[in-house]
Design an enzyme around this catalytic site. Structure first.
Site, PDB file in Angstrom:
ATOM      1  NE  ARG A   1     -10.638  -2.032  -2.543  1.00 55.55           N
ATOM      2  CZ  ARG A   1      -9.724  -1.221  -1.580  1.00 55.55           C
ATOM      3  NH1 ARG A   1      -8.725  -1.680  -1.420  1.00 55.55           N
ATOM      4  NH2 ARG A   1     -10.127  -0.389  -1.289  1.00 55.55           N
TER       5      ARG A   1
ATOM      6  CG  ASP B   1      -0.927  -1.591   6.789  1.00 60.11           C
ATOM      7  OD1 ASP B   1      -2.060  -1.859   7.478  1.00 60.11           O
ATOM      8  OD2 ASP B   1      -0.852  -0.802   6.136  1.00 60.11           O
TER       9      ASP B   1
ATOM     10  CE1 TYR C   1      -9.947   3.858   6.244  1.00 58.68           C
ATOM     11  CE2 TYR C   1      -9.226   5.185   8.019  1.00 58.68           C
ATOM     12  CZ  TYR C   1      -9.311   4.594   6.656  1.00 58.68           C
ATOM     13  OH  TYR C   1      -7.907   4.616   5.703  1.00 58.68           O
ATOM     14  CE  LYS C   2      -8.720  -0.198   4.362  1.00 58.09           C
ATOM     15  NZ  LYS C   2      -8.493   1.260   4.658  1.00 58.09           N
TER      16      LYS C   2
ATOM     17  CG  PHE D   1      -2.057   1.102   1.051  1.00 60.42           C
ATOM     18  CD1 PHE D   1      -3.107   1.254   0.222  1.00 60.42           C
ATOM     19  CD2 PHE D   1      -1.881   2.298   1.854  1.00 60.42           C
ATOM     20  CE1 PHE D   1      -3.911   2.083   0.196  1.00 60.42           C
ATOM     21  CE2 PHE D   1      -2.935   3.382   1.785  1.00 60.42           C
ATOM     22  CZ  PHE D   1      -3.585   2.987   0.977  1.00 60.42           C
TER      23      PHE D   1
END
Length: 412
Positions: free
Chosen positions: A371, A197, A222-223, A126
């Site tokens: 996605r 991560d 927040y996911k 990422f």
């Protein structure tokens, strides 16, 4: 053999965790498959935030730091997350963003392993992870070397020069799950520390950080933890490292006695040392609701449902859209695939905009990836069926071939 809609509805009726869907606000007419990027709103969050604003802040004012226990929010929520990711009390705190936390724990690892100078990661990680690495290199005026290698050559690149290995466990594009235990063991065998991560792992797949002997980790709130846009991240530091480093972002809340107001910094003796500024109470209170929901669920049942939802998406896509040149870039094997299924298509951006217009929300990652998030707390098998129907209709009608769908928005 094709699965009928009746069979899929039967799967929903027999779903052992179907009651969790009722805990979330899900707009009518929307199939939400982007919870791997921003989780849905827990219904209870609205009341918690309202009470926090009106009663705790409005009426309690500054007394709520004690009376509502705001002051211990990072530790309290951190311990809840710890219980769900295989960590101990005092090893997880909630603060700042994933990017800031990556900086803090990478520098901590470099302090501990200070006879070495290389931070190792892989190509395609990422971007923020790689950017933070580069920033540390510049901060240390090139005394630190960053090494970014082909993922296939990663383990070969682990040698006695590597101070710390930084990896994302579930890849943000493909959803591929890395073997945390195997890679951590390999890093330790050559004397390197490891930073994971967990942004696409926490709340999605079972984790056992202490069982895998992980050194440091961070992940966003927040996911899959459904803490709201920009929710605070969490930070894990194994207890064996707490006395071996002093955080460079040594803010007052990381002090062992912050309200002594001394000129000199004496860090807390647990993960609280990684706190910096005053905790963001509103964000923390929202996150705690999502964490409580996740911690009340059976992670094995969540994972089992996620694998079945992803497998159904792939099966139906192959049955109904095989002629449209989609490449499934996520692992087909359920045990290797995390919380999203990703497709590659040369017209991926336009296709995603077209399906969004029909009520199917996923996201796009350049240059060509569509996605689709798999969030078992609130997704149904029927959602998957309907999602493929929408994709099929958009492709059959060529609705994606609309000039307005070709124009890239600021957020994709």
């Amino acid at each position: 053999m094709t699965i009928s809609k009746n069979e899929i509805q039967k799967m929903d009726r027999e779903d052992p965790i179907r009651e969790f869907k009722e805990k979330f606000h899900l707009p009518k007419g929307i199939i939400y498959m982007d919870g791997n990027s921003l989780g849905a709103l827990p219904i209870a969050t609205q009341k918690v935030i309202s009470d926090t604003v009106s009663n705790e802040w409005g009426d309690g004012l500054i007394t709520s730091w004690l009376d509502a226990n705001w002051v211990n929010s990072p530790e309290r929520i951190g311990n809840k997350i710890a219980s769900c990711i295989g960590a101990k009390d005092g090893e997880v705190t909630v603060c700042d963003s994933t990017s800031v936390n990556l900086f803090k724990i990478l520098v901590a690892a470099l302090q501990i392993n200070n006879s070495r100078e290389v931070i190792l990661s892989e190509q395609g990680n990422f971007p923020t992870d790689l950017y933070i690495m580069d920033g540390i290199k510049k901060l240390f005026k090139n005394k630190i070397e960053t090494k970014i290698v082909d993922p296939k050559k990663l383990l070969d690149a682990l040698d006695e020069n590597v101070s710390v290995l930084l990896l994302t466990q579930v890849h943000y594009k493909t959803g591929l799950i890395k073997d945390m235990e195997k890679i951590t063991k390999k890093a330790h065998e050559v004397g390197a520390l490891i930073v994971w991560d967990l942004s696409h792992s926490a709340g999605s797949i079972p984790l056992d950080l202490n069982g895998c002997n992980v050194d440091f980790a961070t992940g966003c709130g927040y996911k899959f933890l459904n803490g709201g846009p920009g929710a605070p991240a969490f930070l894990f530091a194994a207890s064996r490292h707490h006395t071996k480093c002093v955080p460079v972002l040594s803010g007052w809340f990381g002090h062992s006695n912050p309200f002594e107001f001394t000129d000199d910094y004496f860090p807390a003796q647990d993960v609280r040392m990684f706190l910096s500024g005053t905790p963001p109470v509103l964000g923390l209170k929202a996150l705690e609701v999502g964490v409580d929901i996740f911690c009340s669920a059976d992670i094995e049942k969540l994972r089992d449902k996620a694998k079945k939802l992803g497998a159904l998406f792939i099966k139906l896509l192959n049955e109904k859209c095989s002629q449209y040149e989609f490449e499934i870039i996520s692992p087909i094997e359920d045990n290797l695939r995390g919380g999203h299924v990703s497709l590659s298509h040369k017209n991926g951006y336009a296709i995603m905009q077209a399906v969004k217009e029909k009520g199917l929300i996923g996201d796009f990652r350049a240059p060509s990836v569509l996605r689709f998030g798999i969030t078992p707390l609130y997704m149904t098998y029927e959602n998957i069926f309907e999602a493929i129907e929408i994709i099929s209709k958009v492709m059959d009608s060529k609705e994606w071939d609309n000039p307005e769908y070709m124009v890239r928005a600021e957020v994709t």
